[in-house]
Design an enzyme around this catalytic site. Structure first.
Site, short mmCIF file in Angstrom:
data_model
loop_
_atom_site.label_atom_id
_atom_site.label_comp_id
_atom_site.label_asym_id
_atom_site.label_seq_id
_atom_site.Cartn_x
_atom_site.Cartn_y
_atom_site.Cartn_z
N SER A 61 -12.22 17.55 89.27
CA SER A 61 -13.61 17.33 89.70
C SER A 61 -14.48 16.84 88.54
CB SER A 61 -14.21 18.59 90.33
OG SER A 61 -14.36 19.63 89.37
N HIS A 62 -14.04 17.05 87.29
CA HIS A 62 -14.82 16.56 86.14
C HIS A 62 -13.95 15.72 85.22
CE1 HIS A 62 -17.50 19.33 88.01
NE2 HIS A 62 -18.48 18.73 87.35
N GLU A 106 -16.11 18.71 93.61
CA GLU A 106 -14.95 19.09 94.42
C GLU A 106 -15.18 18.65 95.87
OE1 GLU A 106 -12.29 20.54 92.82
OE2 GLU A 106 -11.31 20.23 94.76
N ARG A 113 -19.96 20.50 93.27
CA ARG A 113 -20.26 19.35 94.13
C ARG A 113 -19.18 18.27 93.98
NH1 ARG A 113 -24.66 18.27 97.07
NH2 ARG A 113 -25.21 16.12 97.57
N ALA A 158 -17.73 19.28 82.63
CA ALA A 158 -17.27 20.67 82.66
C ALA A 158 -17.71 21.36 81.37
CB ALA A 158 -15.75 20.69 82.77
N PRO A 210 -8.27 33.71 84.22
CA PRO A 210 -8.88 32.40 84.40
C PRO A 210 -8.44 31.49 83.26
CG PRO A 210 -10.54 34.06 83.82
CD PRO A 210 -9.26 34.78 84.07
N THR A 238 -25.85 23.45 91.21
CA THR A 238 -24.52 24.05 91.29
C THR A 238 -24.25 24.91 90.05
OG1 THR A 238 -23.71 21.89 90.54
CG2 THR A 238 -23.44 22.41 92.86
N ARG A 262 -15.02 10.76 87.26
CA ARG A 262 -16.46 10.74 86.93
C ARG A 262 -16.90 9.39 86.34
NH1 ARG A 262 -20.04 14.74 88.68
NH2 ARG A 262 -18.60 16.26 89.49
N PHE A 267 -17.19 28.40 85.93
CA PHE A 267 -17.30 28.10 87.36
C PHE A 267 -18.72 27.74 87.76
CE2 PHE A 267 -17.15 32.86 87.05
CZ PHE A 267 -18.47 33.13 87.41
P1 NDP Z 1 -12.98 26.67 90.03
O1 NDP Z 1 -13.37 27.48 91.18
O2 NDP Z 1 -11.93 25.65 90.20
O3 NDP Z 1 -12.52 27.61 88.82
C1 NDP Z 1 -13.40 28.50 88.26
C2 NDP Z 1 -12.75 29.36 87.20
O4 NDP Z 1 -12.00 30.38 87.85
C3 NDP Z 1 -11.79 28.64 86.28
O5 NDP Z 1 -11.92 29.18 84.98
C4 NDP Z 1 -10.43 28.94 86.92
O6 NDP Z 1 -9.33 28.86 86.02
C5 NDP Z 1 -10.65 30.36 87.40
N1 NDP Z 1 -9.78 30.71 88.51
C6 NDP Z 1 -9.56 30.00 89.65
N2 NDP Z 1 -8.69 30.67 90.45
C7 NDP Z 1 -8.38 31.82 89.81
C8 NDP Z 1 -7.54 32.93 90.11
N3 NDP Z 1 -6.86 32.99 91.24
N4 NDP Z 1 -7.46 33.93 89.21
C9 NDP Z 1 -8.14 33.89 88.06
N5 NDP Z 1 -8.96 32.87 87.71
C10 NDP Z 1 -9.07 31.85 88.57
O7 NDP Z 1 -14.27 25.98 89.38
P2 NDP Z 1 -15.55 25.34 90.05
O8 NDP Z 1 -15.15 24.41 91.14
O9 NDP Z 1 -16.54 26.37 90.37
O10 NDP Z 1 -16.08 24.48 88.79
C11 NDP Z 1 -15.29 23.42 88.30
C12 NDP Z 1 -15.94 22.79 87.11
O11 NDP Z 1 -17.14 22.17 87.49
C13 NDP Z 1 -16.30 23.72 85.95
O12 NDP Z 1 -15.61 23.25 84.82
C14 NDP Z 1 -17.80 23.55 85.78
O13 NDP Z 1 -18.25 23.55 84.43
C15 NDP Z 1 -18.03 22.19 86.40
N6 NDP Z 1 -19.40 22.04 86.87
C16 NDP Z 1 -20.29 21.34 86.11
C17 NDP Z 1 -21.59 21.21 86.52
C18 NDP Z 1 -22.61 20.53 85.67
O14 NDP Z 1 -23.76 20.52 86.04
N7 NDP Z 1 -22.27 19.97 84.55
C19 NDP Z 1 -22.05 21.77 87.80
C20 NDP Z 1 -21.03 22.51 88.49
C21 NDP Z 1 -19.75 22.63 88.05
P3 NDP Z 1 -8.26 27.65 86.16
O15 NDP Z 1 -8.98 26.40 85.71
O16 NDP Z 1 -7.13 28.04 85.27
O17 NDP Z 1 -7.87 27.56 87.60
O1 PYC Z 2 -19.74 19.15 90.34
O2 PYC Z 2 -21.51 20.31 90.92
C1 PYC Z 2 -20.94 19.46 90.22
C2 PYC Z 2 -21.72 18.79 89.16
C3 PYC Z 2 -23.05 18.65 89.07
C4 PYC Z 2 -23.33 17.96 87.92
C5 PYC Z 2 -22.14 17.68 87.33
N1 PYC Z 2 -21.17 18.21 88.10
#
Ligand code: NDP
Ligand code: PYC
Length: 339
Positions: A48-49, A189, A187, A124, A307, A161, A53, A180
């Site tokens: 997703s990142h 994803e 978003r 990320a 994680p 998000t 992108r 997370f």
């Molecule tokens: P995920 O739900 O995919 O994962 C969240 C965290 O939980 C990760 O560290 C993951 O580790 C861990 N995890 C997942 N499943 C398990 C499990 N079964 N047991 C233990 N740990 C687990 O992430 P999101 O979709 O919420 O976010 C993805 C990315 O999006 C992040 O890197 C975030 O920084 C980025 N993001 C950036 C934004 C921005 O504004 N810049 C906005 C929103 C999100 P693992 O990776 O090993 O699965």
């Molecule tokens: O995936 O939610 C997201 C996001 C927002 C800004 C960058 N990534």
């Protein structure tokens, strides 16, 4: 492994990413910092990142809002605070410019914070907490985005998000890291589900009439939902406050208004807090860090995973194989490079 995937060497992926970014007019410093982030994410199978992108940089850079050659301005004059003004460029170069000051202050004081202001943010957060952990520091990183997410109990978007990342250094190369979105899913994803023509799970979003939906397009138009109901909602509000008004920067709603319909990457602030266990623990450092290891063992010892474990396994696997890229995405990226 899917037949749809091609593995390319990290150097080639970096060259492709950097070439696209330089071609769009970004300065070398920004292009390198951004390429490192998206290639690292792709290599670790955080799609997703990842490289996808880069496609979003084409419309974003053409809108003329982002400064493509902004030189971040670092103010390290306060004892425990580093302020970096990204000057409306991307956040990653600003993070890189401020990092050594943050580490130095945390080493001296035990705790320090870095506020990045006026940055366009798309990435990320885990590469940043990993960088801080490799300096032996514990960290918390947070940032808002655009108001796409409804608060628990409501139906209209207020929050971004709003990702939250935490890093804890451990013996060996892999720190304890989680990262997370405080929405049920990032978003990005949901956008990947839309690109792939897939439905999304119930609970990720609601349509514009406030009804549950599994249609990614409807959820993107309506509102996303927080993870864990009121708990994710409260964490998201905390991130709005800590990486918004506390550092004199925009909330997600203000950032959305600032965007004014352009639909570019969100512009706002980022807050990074770093703590040095050596300063807290002194001579009791080894013993206390070992107590942390016992807790990790109690998790993994019963078959639960930490994680980032999936990510570290992907990283180890892809060290041999290369960076996995969907073939259709590779075609789009190569076309973007050539255009
Ligand atoms: P995920 O739900 O995919 O994962 C969240 C965290 O939980 C990760 O560290 C993951 O580790 C861990 N995890 C997942 N499943 C398990 C499990 N079964 N047991 C233990 N740990 C687990 O992430 P999101 O979709 O919420 O976010 C993805 C990315 O999006 C992040 O890197 C975030 O920084 C980025 N993001 C950036 C934004 C921005 O504004 N810049 C906005 C929103 C999100 P693992 O990776 O090993 O699965
Ligand atoms: O995936 O939610 C997201 C996001 C927002 C800004 C960058 N990534």
């Amino acid at each position: 492994m899917s037949a749809d995937i091609e593995f390319i060497p990290v150097e080639d992926a970096t060259k492709l990413a950097t070439g696209i970014l330089l071609g769009l007019g970004l300065s070398a410093g920004h292009a390198e910092a951004i390429a490192r982030s998206v290639v690292t994410a792709q290599r670790d199978e955080c799609y997703s990142h990842g490289l996808w992108r880069l496609l979003g940089f084409v419309p974003t850079t053409r809108k003329g809002k982002v400064s493509l050659n902004a030189v971040p301005e670092v103010d390290a004059s306060a004892p425990g605070v580093v302020k970096v003004d990204a000057r409306y460029g991307y956040s990653l170069l600003a993070f890189r410019e401020g990092l050594l000051h943050l580490v130095e202050k945390a080493n001296t004081l035990g705790i320090a914070a870095m506020a990045i202001n006026n940055c366009y943010h798309f990435s990320a957060l885990w590469p940043e907490v990993e960088d801080i952990a490799s300096a032996g520091l514990v960290s918390l990183v947070m940032t808002p985005s655009h108001s796409w997410v409804a608060p628990a109990g409501g139906k209209k978007p207020v929050f971004g998000t709003n990702p939250l990342a935490f890093g804890w250094p451990r013996p060996g190369p892999n720190p304890f890291v989680f990262d997370f979105a405080t929405s049920a899913a990032a978003r990005g994803e949901i956008e990947l589900h839309r690109r792939a023509g897939k439905t999304i799970p119930l609970g990720w979003g609601i349509d514009s009439d406030g009804n549950d939906t599994t249609d990614p397009t409807e959820a993107l138009k309506g509102a996303m939902l927080t993870f864990g109901g009121h708990k994710g909602s409260a964490l998201s509000a905390m991130i709005e406050l800590m990486a918004g008004p506390l550092i004199a920067d925009m909330t997600s709603a203000e950032s959305m208004a600032f965007d004014d319909g352009a639909g570019v990457t969100p512009c706002h602030g980022e807050l990074i807090i770093a703590l040095d266990p050596k300063v807290f623990l002194g001579g009791a450092m080894a013993e206390n860090m070992q107590r942390a290891e016992k807790m990790f063992d109690a998790i993994t010892g019963q078959g639960a995973r930490l994680p980032s474990q999936r990510r570290y396994e992907a990283r180890a696997r892809n060290r041999e194989l290369g960076v996995p890229v969907q073939k259709s995405l590779l075609v789009e990226l190569r076309e973007t490079l050539a255009s």
